[in-house]
Design a protein around this motif. Structure first.
Motif, PDB file in Angstrom:
ATOM      1  N   PRO A  14       0.812  -1.227   0.000  1.00  0.00           N
ATOM      2  CA  PRO A  14       0.000   0.000   0.000  1.00  0.00           C
ATOM      3  C   PRO A  14       0.844   1.276   0.000  1.00  0.00           C
ATOM      4  CG  PRO A  14      -0.220  -1.157   2.100  1.00  0.00           C
ATOM      5  CD  PRO A  14       0.564  -2.044   1.190  1.00  0.00           C
ATOM      6  N   GLN A  15       2.007   1.224   0.636  1.00  0.00           N
ATOM      7  CA  GLN A  15       2.844   2.413   0.722  1.00  0.00           C
ATOM      8  C   GLN A  15       3.356   2.847  -0.649  1.00  0.00           C
ATOM      9  OE1 GLN A  15       6.059   2.002   3.526  1.00  0.00           O
ATOM     10  NE2 GLN A  15       6.909   4.001   3.044  1.00  0.00           N
ATOM     11  N   TYR A  16       3.795   1.907  -1.474  1.00  0.00           N
ATOM     12  CA  TYR A  16       4.431   2.272  -2.734  1.00  0.00           C
ATOM     13  C   TYR A  16       3.619   1.932  -3.986  1.00  0.00           C
ATOM     14  CZ  TYR A  16       8.488   3.111   0.165  1.00  0.00           C
ATOM     15  OH  TYR A  16       9.335   3.582   1.114  1.00  0.00           O
ATOM     16  N   LEU A  17       2.634   1.047  -3.854  1.00  0.00           N
ATOM     17  CA  LEU A  17       1.865   0.652  -5.026  1.00  0.00           C
ATOM     18  C   LEU A  17       0.418   1.115  -4.964  1.00  0.00           C
ATOM     19  CD1 LEU A  17       3.220  -2.978  -5.506  1.00  0.00           C
ATOM     20  CD2 LEU A  17       4.109  -0.838  -6.454  1.00  0.00           C
ATOM     21  N   ASP A  18       0.058   1.828  -3.898  1.00  0.00           N
ATOM     22  CA  ASP A  18      -1.297   2.356  -3.727  1.00  0.00           C
ATOM     23  C   ASP A  18      -2.357   1.276  -3.914  1.00  0.00           C
ATOM     24  OD1 ASP A  18      -0.408   4.958  -3.190  1.00  0.00           O
ATOM     25  OD2 ASP A  18      -0.260   5.407  -5.324  1.00  0.00           O
ATOM     26  N   ASP A  19      -2.110   0.123  -3.344  1.00  0.00           N
ATOM     27  CA  ASP A  19      -3.046  -0.991  -3.431  1.00  0.00           C
ATOM     28  C   ASP A  19      -2.960  -1.760  -2.121  1.00  0.00           C
ATOM     29  OD1 ASP A  19      -4.896  -2.687  -4.525  1.00  0.00           O
ATOM     30  OD2 ASP A  19      -3.561  -3.548  -6.027  1.00  0.00           O
ATOM     31  N   ASP A 136      10.734   6.989  -3.227  1.00  0.00           N
ATOM     32  CA  ASP A 136      10.617   8.348  -2.707  1.00  0.00           C
ATOM     33  C   ASP A 136      11.629   9.307  -3.319  1.00  0.00           C
ATOM     34  OD1 ASP A 136       8.574   7.466  -1.059  1.00  0.00           O
ATOM     35  OD2 ASP A 136       9.886   7.182   0.676  1.00  0.00           O
TER      36      ASP A 136
END
Length: 144
Positions: A14-19, A136
């Motif tokens: 969720p942090q990097y793939l928005d899933d 980031d």
């Protein structure tokens, strides 16, 4: 052994793939054990939990460097090799005599020189820092 790192690694989806993390993002215990049997290697707990959390998530396994599939793991020069850069100039590994440490220090080999250097961070620290650097810091530069 109690899980120490799985949730932290799962949180990268969720942090990097928005899933949301999905079980298909990781490997099952049986699939991982079969792959390790095929490779003929033992791995430290942190690397094991990394594969359980993210071993099926190509977007992270190949985010910038390539984390090897568990059946591709091998021992070379006294190190368990687990990752390489896309130009194959460097490979990352864990000292073979440290595989029984739950979260051992990562080392990097310059492939032309054959020299190893400590990354001065444990596997979990190094991987979390690497993804932070890729997503980031590096990704905004690549988008420009």
């Amino acid at each position: 052994m109690a899980e120490m790192f799985v949730e932290k690694f799962r949180s990268l989806v969720p942090q990097y793939l928005d899933d949301a993390w999905d079980p298909e993002d990781g490997l099952t215990e049986d699939d991982l054990d079969d792959a390790l049997d095929e490779a003929g290697v033992e791995i430290p707990q942190a690397l094991r939990e990394f594969y359980l959390a993210l071993g099926g998530c190509e977007d992270l396994m190949e985010a910038y460097y390539f984390v090897w599939d568990p059946e591709e793991l091998e021992i070379e020069d006294g190190y368990l090799l687990f990752m390489e850069d896309e130009e194959e100039q460097y490979v990352w590994g864990i000292r073979e005599d440290h595989l029984d440490i739950p979260d051992p220090i990562v080392h990097r080999r310059h492939n032309v020189r054959g020299s190893w250097k400590s990354e001065e961070g444990t596997f979990s620290e190094y991987m979390l820092d690497m993804f932070s650097w890729v997503f980031d810091e590096l990704e905004p530069e690549l988008e420009d």
